[in-house]
Design a protein around this motif. Structure first.
Motif, PDB file in Angstrom:
ATOM      1  N   UNK A   2       0.839  -1.204   0.000  1.00  0.00           N
ATOM      2  CA  UNK A   2       0.000   0.000   0.000  1.00  0.00           C
ATOM      3  C   UNK A   2       0.869   1.248   0.000  1.00  0.00           C
ATOM      4  N   UNK A   3       1.958   1.197   0.811  1.00  0.00           N
ATOM      5  CA  UNK A   3       2.851   2.350   0.882  1.00  0.00           C
ATOM      6  C   UNK A   3       3.474   2.633  -0.480  1.00  0.00           C
ATOM      7  N   UNK A   4       3.838   1.562  -1.192  1.00  0.00           N
ATOM      8  CA  UNK A   4       4.412   1.724  -2.520  1.00  0.00           C
ATOM      9  C   UNK A   4       3.397   2.349  -3.474  1.00  0.00           C
ATOM     10  N   UNK A   5       2.147   1.884  -3.387  1.00  0.00           N
ATOM     11  CA  UNK A   5       1.087   2.450  -4.231  1.00  0.00           C
ATOM     12  C   UNK A   5       0.872   3.916  -3.897  1.00  0.00           C
ATOM     13  N   UNK A   6       0.871   4.219  -2.591  1.00  0.00           N
ATOM     14  CA  UNK A   6       0.664   5.612  -2.157  1.00  0.00           C
ATOM     15  C   UNK A   6       1.779   6.509  -2.686  1.00  0.00           C
ATOM     16  N   UNK A   9       1.355   6.648  -6.735  1.00  0.00           N
ATOM     17  CA  UNK A   9       0.147   7.179  -7.364  1.00  0.00           C
ATOM     18  C   UNK A   9      -0.491   8.346  -6.609  1.00  0.00           C
ATOM     19  N   UNK A  10      -0.542   8.270  -5.288  1.00  0.00           N
ATOM     20  CA  UNK A  10      -1.268   9.275  -4.508  1.00  0.00           C
ATOM     21  C   UNK A  10      -0.408  10.494  -4.226  1.00  0.00           C
ATOM     22  N   UNK A  11       0.814  10.251  -3.797  1.00  0.00           N
ATOM     23  CA  UNK A  11       1.719  11.365  -3.499  1.00  0.00           C
ATOM     24  C   UNK A  11       1.911  12.233  -4.736  1.00  0.00           C
ATOM     25  N   UNK A  12       1.786  13.539  -4.540  1.00  0.00           N
ATOM     26  CA  UNK A  12       1.934  14.448  -5.675  1.00  0.00           C
ATOM     27  C   UNK A  12       0.753  14.416  -6.616  1.00  0.00           C
ATOM     28  N   UNK A  13      -0.325  13.733  -6.198  1.00  0.00           N
ATOM     29  CA  UNK A  13      -1.550  13.606  -7.025  1.00  0.00           C
ATOM     30  C   UNK A  13      -1.242  13.099  -8.433  1.00  0.00           C
ATOM     31  N   UNK A  14      -0.329  12.125  -8.504  1.00  0.00           N
ATOM     32  CA  UNK A  14       0.015  11.585  -9.820  1.00  0.00           C
ATOM     33  C   UNK A  14      -1.130  10.802 -10.440  1.00  0.00           C
ATOM     34  N   UNK A  15      -2.037  10.322  -9.608  1.00  0.00           N
ATOM     35  CA  UNK A  15      -3.193   9.599 -10.140  1.00  0.00           C
ATOM     36  C   UNK A  15      -4.017  10.467 -11.078  1.00  0.00           C
ATOM     37  N   UNK A  16      -3.923  11.798 -10.914  1.00  0.00           N
ATOM     38  CA  UNK A  16      -4.675  12.697 -11.794  1.00  0.00           C
ATOM     39  C   UNK A  16      -4.185  12.593 -13.233  1.00  0.00           C
ATOM     40  N   UNK A 186       9.140   3.484 -10.751  1.00  0.00           N
ATOM     41  CA  UNK A 186       8.339   2.304 -10.412  1.00  0.00           C
ATOM     42  C   UNK A 186       7.484   1.982 -11.628  1.00  0.00           C
ATOM     43  N   UNK A 187       7.746   0.852 -12.254  1.00  0.00           N
ATOM     44  CA  UNK A 187       7.057   0.528 -13.507  1.00  0.00           C
ATOM     45  C   UNK A 187       5.761  -0.238 -13.280  1.00  0.00           C
ATOM     46  N   UNK A 188       5.763  -1.171 -12.336  1.00  0.00           N
ATOM     47  CA  UNK A 188       4.654  -2.120 -12.272  1.00  0.00           C
ATOM     48  C   UNK A 188       3.359  -1.492 -11.774  1.00  0.00           C
ATOM     49  N   UNK A 189       3.432  -0.549 -10.842  1.00  0.00           N
ATOM     50  CA  UNK A 189       2.181   0.027 -10.307  1.00  0.00           C
ATOM     51  C   UNK A 189       1.453   0.877 -11.355  1.00  0.00           C
TER      52      UNK A 189
END
Length: 222
Positions: A2-6, A9-16, A186-189
């Motif tokens: 979860x920390x890796x995903x955060x 993707x989440x940190x810096x709002x990269x999911x946007x 990080x490629x896989x996430x």
């Protein structure tokens, strides 16, 4: 995990970036299928018209567009055909995908029209309808239902093929995932996230169109 995903993707709002890329992917696919449908309909009528010139034009178009890989077409449109006009990359991608889809839609619609029992055409002509009246009032309504499964498959394939839009730096979903990969190492996430979204889209649309086909078949029987 979860920390890796955060962190990815989440940190810096990269999911946007993924959200924005998904919007671009859907926009390209919808606009392209609309262009492809119009072109395919016109060219399919040209193929069945009996006019040698019109038929030849349609044949040349479908042969060229179906015979060249989409990624190559995309780069030809951007770097060669539209380069002097300075068109926006997204617009070029939409046009390239639309013209490519038009070639496949042409064959889908042509097969649907020619697959209708010739007796239907003869019946229409015997009622005093002209050739084109017979096509539009009798043949086409039946052909549309016949080609719906193949046509919807073309739309689903088109969504997946938008992944090569990144060849001309259009930020579709695949490009967004690659940007996150470059930023986080990080490629896989990010890439598996994009793959999962593509899978949800295609499976969801397949089920939706399947339900539509069953409903239409049920209405025909009732």
């Amino acid at each position: 995990m979860f920390q890796s995903f955060y962190d990815t993707m989440i940190a810096g709002q990269r999911y946007m970036l993924i959200v924005q890329g998904l919007g671009i992917t859907i926009l390209i696919a919808i606009c392209a299928i609309l262009i492809g449908t119009v072109l395919g309909f016109i060219l399919a009528l040209m193929k069945v018209s009996g006019n040698k010139i019109l038929k030849t034009i349609a044949e040349v178009y479908t042969t060229i567009l179906r015979g060249i890989p989409l990624a190559t077409q995309l780069m030809i449109f951007y770097f060669v055909i539209f380069a002097p006009l300075g068109l926006n990359r997204l617009l070029v991608a939409i046009l390239a995908y639309g013209f490519n889809s038009g070639a496949y839609c042409t064959e889908i619609f042509r097969a649907g029209i020619q697959g209708i029992d010739p007796g239907q055409t003869e019946a229409g002509r015997s009622l005093g309808l002209s050739k084109w009246q017979t096509i539009f009032k009798i043949v086409l309504p039946q052909a549309v239902k016949a080609v719906l499964p193949t046509y919807t498959s073309e739309f689903i394939v088109l969504i997946k093929e938008t992944s090569v839009a990144s060849f001309i730096a259009v930020m579709d979903m695949t490009k967004a995932g690659d940007m996150i990969r470059n930023a986080t190492y990080n490629a896989w996430i990010p890439l598996l996230t994009c793959a999962a979204i593509y899978l949800v889209l295609t499976v969801g649309l397949t089920k939706l169109f399947g339900a539509l086909e069953k409903r239409m078949a049920k209405s025909d029987r009732s």
